[in-house]
Design an enzyme around this catalytic site. Structure first.
Site, PDB file in Angstrom:
ATOM      1  CE  LYS A 162      -0.989  -3.942  -1.143  1.00  0.00           C
ATOM      2  NZ  LYS A 162      -0.448  -3.769   0.219  1.00  0.00           N
ATOM      3  CG  ASN A 163      -3.230  -1.689   1.513  1.00  0.00           C
ATOM      4  OD1 ASN A 163      -2.701  -2.805   1.541  1.00  0.00           O
ATOM      5  ND2 ASN A 163      -2.564  -0.589   1.209  1.00  0.00           N
ATOM      6  CB  CYS A 208       7.105  -2.888   0.707  1.00  0.00           C
ATOM      7  SG  CYS A 208       6.186  -3.411  -0.721  1.00  0.00           S
ATOM      8  NE  ARG A 262       6.050  -0.728   5.993  1.00  0.00           N
ATOM      9  CZ  ARG A 262       5.126  -1.173   5.164  1.00  0.00           C
ATOM     10  NH1 ARG A 262       5.418  -2.042   4.250  1.00  0.00           N
ATOM     11  NH2 ARG A 262       3.891  -0.719   5.264  1.00  0.00           N
ATOM     12  N   PRO A 263       8.449  -0.154  11.855  1.00  0.00           N
ATOM     13  CG  PRO A 263       8.390   1.851  13.050  1.00  0.00           C
ATOM     14  CD  PRO A 263       8.697   1.282  11.704  1.00  0.00           C
ATOM     15  CG  LEU A 305       2.469   3.759  16.246  1.00  0.00           C
ATOM     16  CD1 LEU A 305       1.888   4.321  14.960  1.00  0.00           C
ATOM     17  CD2 LEU A 305       2.414   4.820  17.340  1.00  0.00           C
ATOM     18  CG  ASP A 330       0.368   2.981  -0.866  1.00  0.00           C
ATOM     19  OD1 ASP A 330       1.510   3.017  -0.361  1.00  0.00           O
ATOM     20  OD2 ASP A 330      -0.598   2.444  -0.302  1.00  0.00           O
ATOM     21  NE  ARG A 361       3.788  -7.857  -1.107  1.00  0.00           N
ATOM     22  CZ  ARG A 361       4.025  -6.612  -0.699  1.00  0.00           C
ATOM     23  NH1 ARG A 361       5.085  -5.978  -1.101  1.00  0.00           N
ATOM     24  NH2 ARG A 361       3.216  -6.014   0.138  1.00  0.00           N
TER      25      ARG A 361
END
Ligand code: EPU
Length: 420
Positions: free
Chosen positions: A22-23, A116, A123-124, A127, A307, A400
């Site tokens: 997925k990632n 999520c 979850r900023p 950056l 994860d 997902r």
């Protein structure tokens, strides 16, 4: 809403194949924006986040043709520089569109990405914003949740990440690949998906060195060529299946994977007594004797993956002794363990980042709601090794990231059904 109904305790055995990561897929799909030429993606996992990513790309004007096991993407006719708010809001991966859009069109408008809920701080994306500014872009935060970034001409950058971040590293890498000149990125994340992305961009004509190490050098090129990308195996899925096999003391061969990508988990398996064999592209978990507890502390790659923390907690409920689980990356990723306690686990929460698990304990079936993707797979594993029936609602969260999970688990003997 669909749910999983699991009857625990079924004997598991056989083979299970790992799907594309997925990632990795979620970065390659937006990377297609960097080139006007078509890109072919193979071994693409059929999961909800990939569908959302393709929908978002299509909404921008890209043409997507489905092929067996993947897609061909043509982004030549992209007609807008604004990401659809509702679509982008649905998944964190939407942030990966921003760098390529900015690099190709000099402008992008987008909402704060969804995904999520695993960080109390929401979850900023600071950056990313800092990174685009380093390339010379101007950032206008129209409202708290909507951004407009533009640049007359992007410049190569010399940038040090104040925090190691996977997606921020990938975003800057993609952006720099079509900014002529030399960009140097320091304190980069080192995940295998970053190396895969760089290998792909290099095949398309970029000149990237050092991906997979803390310092990446990119000599940007104006135009990238057409390309083919084979999505690498999902290391988190690999680890999740390996943990399922260990927690249920089953003999399961996990195929189509890259064991090199989960060496930390395998080192811990050795320590706690899991009996396994490793080949070039498989891991076979065999039956083990008594397993003993082992502490973990999550860490950026190659450390213990955050994860995999949730499936690992389930394993620790089945082994002898006490383990301290220290989640260092996210501050909301242990809350789900309350559900495991409801199933019979003996877990004490020390603070939002640390829990203590005492094992072994018998788990019993419960009616639960999956709070997020990785907690969701952990609940599935817990359900499979529990006594009685477990029902898991909100399985969109699991869909997902795990392709046709119930069908694949049924093939190794699991009693799991999807009820619509
Ligand atoms: N962070 C910031 N500012 C930013 C970005 C990140 O402070 O602008 C912080 C985060 O809050 C976190 C830390 O940096 O505390 C590291 O987060 P990172 O940016 O590395 O995470 P990510 O890139 O958003 C990716 C994966 C996650 C995985 C993490 C860590 C994708 C799409 N997501 O997220 O995957 O947990 O790296 O390995 O690649 C999942 O698949 O379930 C998942 C959450």
């Amino acid at each position: 809403m669909p749910k999983f109904v699991i009857t625990g305790g079924a004997k598991l055995s056989g083979q299970i194949a790992v799907c594309g990561a997925k990632n990795s897929a979620l970065k390659i799909i937006p990377a297609s924006i960097l080139s006007e030429k078509p890109i072919t993606i193979k071994n693409l996992p059929m999961i909800e986040d990939v569908d959302r990513s393709l929908e978002l790309l299509e909404s921008l004007g890209a043409v997507i043709t489905k092929i067996k096991g993947g897609v061909i993407i043509d982004t030549k006719k992209i007609k807008t520089t604004e990401l659809d708010q509702k679509m982008a809001d649905k998944f964190r991966g939407s942030i990966m569109f921003v760098g390529p859009m900015l690099a190709r069109f000099g402008e992008v408008k987008f909402p704060h990405p969804g995904g999520c809920v695993i960080g109390a701080s929401g979850r900023p994306i600071d950056l990313f914003i800092e990174g685009y500014k380093a390339f010379g872009a101007e950032v206008d935060e129209k409202s708290e949740h909507f951004y407009h970034i533009k640049a007359k001409k992007l410049q190569p950058a010399n940038y040090f990440f104040p925090i190691v971040s996977v997606t921020a590293t990938e975003s800057m890498l993609m952006t720099a690949s079509i900014i002529p000149g030399k960009t140097i990125l320091k304190n980069c994340a080192m995940e295998p998906e970053i190396e895969a992305l760089a290998d792909y961009l290099n095949k398309q004509g970029a000149k990237i060195k050092g991906a997979g190490s803390p310092t990446i050098t990119i000599i940007g090129t104006k135009k990238l060529k057409a390309g083919i990308f084979n999505v690498i195996p999902d290391r988190i899925e690999t680890g999740s299946f390996a943990i399922l096999a260990a927690a249920s003391n089953s003999e399961i061969k996990i195929t189509h994977c890259n064991p090199e990508h989960i060496m930390t988990l395998l080192a811990i398996f050795k320590k706690i007594g899991v009996n396994f064999e490793v080949g070039h592209d498989f891991i076979k978990i065999n039956k083990s004797g008594k397993l003993i507890a082992c502490d973990i502390k999550t860490h950026e790659y190659p450390g213990f993956a955050t994860d995999l923390q949730s499936p690992y907690v389930v394993l620790m409920t089945q082994v002898h002794g006490t383990s301290l689980i220290h989640e260092t990356i996210y501050d909301g990723r242990l809350i789900w363990t309350d559900m495991l306690s409801q199933m019979g686990a003996n877990i004490s929460m020390c603070d939002p980042h640390r829990i203590i698990v005492n094992g072994p304990t018998k788990l019993h079936g419960k009616h639960l709601i999956s709070p997020d993707l990785r907690a969701g797979i952990a609940l599935v594993i817990a359900g499979l090794i529990s006594e009685g029936k477990t029902e898991i609602d909100n399985i969109y969260q699991i869909d997902r990231g795990y392709e046709h999970l119930e069908t694949r688990l049924q093939q190794i003997g699991a009693n799991i059904k999807r009820i619509d």
